[in-house]
Design a protein around this motif. Sequence first.
Motif, mmCIF file in Angstrom:
data_model
loop_
_atom_site.group_PDB
_atom_site.id
_atom_site.type_symbol
_atom_site.label_atom_id
_atom_site.label_comp_id
_atom_site.label_asym_id
_atom_site.label_seq_id
_atom_site.Cartn_x
_atom_site.Cartn_y
_atom_site.Cartn_z
ATOM 1 N N VAL A 21 21.636 -63.944 -1.965
ATOM 2 C CA VAL A 21 20.608 -64.834 -2.516
ATOM 3 C C VAL A 21 19.498 -64.027 -3.183
ATOM 4 O O VAL A 21 19.125 -64.289 -4.328
ATOM 5 N N VAL A 22 18.991 -63.039 -2.480
ATOM 6 C CA VAL A 22 17.888 -62.232 -3.031
ATOM 7 C C VAL A 22 18.385 -61.413 -4.227
ATOM 8 O O VAL A 22 17.662 -61.261 -5.222
ATOM 9 N N GLY A 23 19.622 -60.934 -4.142
ATOM 10 C CA GLY A 23 20.200 -60.172 -5.259
ATOM 11 C C GLY A 23 20.257 -60.986 -6.537
ATOM 12 O O GLY A 23 19.979 -60.476 -7.629
ATOM 13 N N ARG A 24 20.574 -62.247 -6.419
ATOM 14 C CA ARG A 24 20.611 -63.113 -7.609
ATOM 15 C C ARG A 24 19.212 -63.289 -8.180
ATOM 16 O O ARG A 24 19.016 -63.269 -9.389
ATOM 17 N N ASP A 25 18.205 -63.410 -7.324
ATOM 18 C CA ASP A 25 16.832 -63.538 -7.814
ATOM 19 C C ASP A 25 16.375 -62.256 -8.507
ATOM 20 O O ASP A 25 15.684 -62.303 -9.524
ATOM 21 N N VAL A 26 16.777 -61.114 -7.976
ATOM 22 C CA VAL A 26 16.459 -59.835 -8.624
ATOM 23 C C VAL A 26 17.171 -59.759 -9.981
ATOM 24 O O VAL A 26 16.580 -59.332 -10.979
ATOM 25 N N PHE A 27 18.413 -60.197 -10.023
ATOM 26 C CA PHE A 27 19.179 -60.248 -11.263
ATOM 27 C C PHE A 27 18.450 -61.103 -12.309
ATOM 28 O O PHE A 27 18.323 -60.712 -13.472
ATOM 29 N N MET A 28 17.945 -62.254 -11.878
ATOM 30 C CA MET A 28 17.210 -63.142 -12.789
ATOM 31 C C MET A 28 15.901 -62.505 -13.241
ATOM 32 O O MET A 28 15.474 -62.695 -14.389
ATOM 33 N N LEU A 29 15.252 -61.748 -12.379
ATOM 34 C CA LEU A 29 14.031 -61.041 -12.748
ATOM 35 C C LEU A 29 14.332 -60.013 -13.835
ATOM 36 O O LEU A 29 13.577 -59.896 -14.808
ATOM 37 N N VAL A 30 15.438 -59.298 -13.701
ATOM 38 C CA VAL A 30 15.851 -58.328 -14.717
ATOM 39 C C VAL A 30 16.103 -59.035 -16.047
ATOM 40 O O VAL A 30 15.674 -58.560 -17.107
ATOM 41 N N LEU A 31 16.781 -60.183 -16.012
ATOM 42 C CA LEU A 31 17.011 -60.948 -17.242
ATOM 43 C C LEU A 31 15.686 -61.368 -17.870
ATOM 44 O O LEU A 31 15.536 -61.335 -19.096
ATOM 45 N N GLY A 32 14.711 -61.747 -17.045
ATOM 46 C CA GLY A 32 13.399 -62.130 -17.547
ATOM 47 C C GLY A 32 12.697 -60.973 -18.237
ATOM 48 O O GLY A 32 12.062 -61.148 -19.285
ATOM 49 N N VAL A 33 12.821 -59.781 -17.669
ATOM 50 C CA VAL A 33 12.217 -58.592 -18.278
ATOM 51 C C VAL A 33 12.894 -58.290 -19.609
ATOM 52 O O VAL A 33 12.231 -57.968 -20.603
ATOM 53 N N ILE A 34 14.211 -58.415 -19.651
ATOM 54 C CA ILE A 34 14.946 -58.183 -20.900
ATOM 55 C C ILE A 34 14.484 -59.178 -21.964
ATOM 56 O O ILE A 34 14.195 -58.790 -23.109
ATOM 57 N N LEU A 35 14.398 -60.445 -21.604
ATOM 58 C CA LEU A 35 13.934 -61.456 -22.558
ATOM 59 C C LEU A 35 12.521 -61.137 -23.047
ATOM 60 O O LEU A 35 12.237 -61.234 -24.247
ATOM 61 N N ALA A 36 11.636 -60.761 -22.147
ATOM 62 C CA ALA A 36 10.258 -60.443 -22.522
ATOM 63 C C ALA A 36 10.217 -59.242 -23.454
ATOM 64 O O ALA A 36 9.426 -59.219 -24.419
ATOM 65 N N ASN A 37 11.060 -58.249 -23.222
ATOM 66 C CA ASN A 37 11.094 -57.070 -24.091
ATOM 67 C C ASN A 37 11.552 -57.403 -25.502
ATOM 68 O O ASN A 37 11.244 -56.674 -26.442
ATOM 69 N N PHE A 38 12.289 -58.480 -25.647
ATOM 70 C CA PHE A 38 12.728 -58.919 -26.964
ATOM 71 C C PHE A 38 11.822 -60.018 -27.525
ATOM 72 O O PHE A 38 12.137 -60.634 -28.536
ATOM 73 N N GLY A 39 10.713 -60.285 -26.838
ATOM 74 C CA GLY A 39 9.737 -61.246 -27.338
ATOM 75 C C GLY A 39 10.028 -62.697 -27.004
ATOM 76 O O GLY A 39 9.500 -63.598 -27.651
ATOM 77 N N PHE A 40 10.867 -62.927 -26.011
ATOM 78 C CA PHE A 40 11.204 -64.294 -25.623
ATOM 79 C C PHE A 40 10.615 -64.610 -24.257
ATOM 80 O O PHE A 40 10.487 -63.735 -23.408
ATOM 81 N N GLY A 41 10.322 -65.870 -24.051
ATOM 82 C CA GLY A 41 9.881 -66.334 -22.744
ATOM 83 C C GLY A 41 11.091 -66.638 -21.884
ATOM 84 O O GLY A 41 12.229 -66.379 -22.279
ATOM 85 N N PRO A 42 10.858 -67.213 -20.724
ATOM 86 C CA PRO A 42 11.985 -67.535 -19.841
ATOM 87 C C PRO A 42 12.885 -68.605 -20.441
ATOM 88 O O PRO A 42 12.433 -69.445 -21.224
#
Length: 184
Positions: free
Chosen positions: A83-104
């Motif tokens: 469960v926590v691993g999936r949330d960490v995975f989603m956090l990484v995706l959020g950082v990737i999106l932010a680095n490309f100028g996108f929101g969640p």
Amino acid sequence: MLRLLLVPVFLVLLVVGEDAWALLVLAVASLTDFLDGLIARRWGLITRLGQLLDPAADRLYIFAALLGLAWREVVPWWFVVLVVGRDVFMLVLGVILANFGFGPLPVHQLGKAATFCLFYALPMIMLGQAFPDLAWWSQPVGWAFGLWGVFLYWWAGVIYAVETARVIRIPRADPASRSDTLDV
């Protein structure tokens, strides 16, 4: 804010084995969440802060329940890691999106279904701990929802990853190359 303030109370009650009281705190938190959402939608009081804090509080309750139950060896640590691993995975995706100028990304229905399953599973497991006479049905039902919830949680995570990959490939217009800028 009340929901957030009750998270540590909930966790302490769970860790010390006061499952009935922990369930009561969880019920109060759930009721205030429902009322808050109802009031916000009915009177148009939806705020960006509320949109951020509501899912954060949901995640904190899931995390607290997992930690408290795993600490007492009611749920295995591998379940917590999934469960926590999936949330960490989603956090990484959020950082990737932010680095490309996108929101969640918008919330996917599968993610909502997964969260519902986990929200249902953990209290059912707690119910069996608080009231052993109910464990014969609450434990199997809780575990069925829990395992299904983890599966859906990761399935939704894969969908979010695919969508993140699609979104970051979308060409973005360079503000310096726009034709509507004035050359001075």
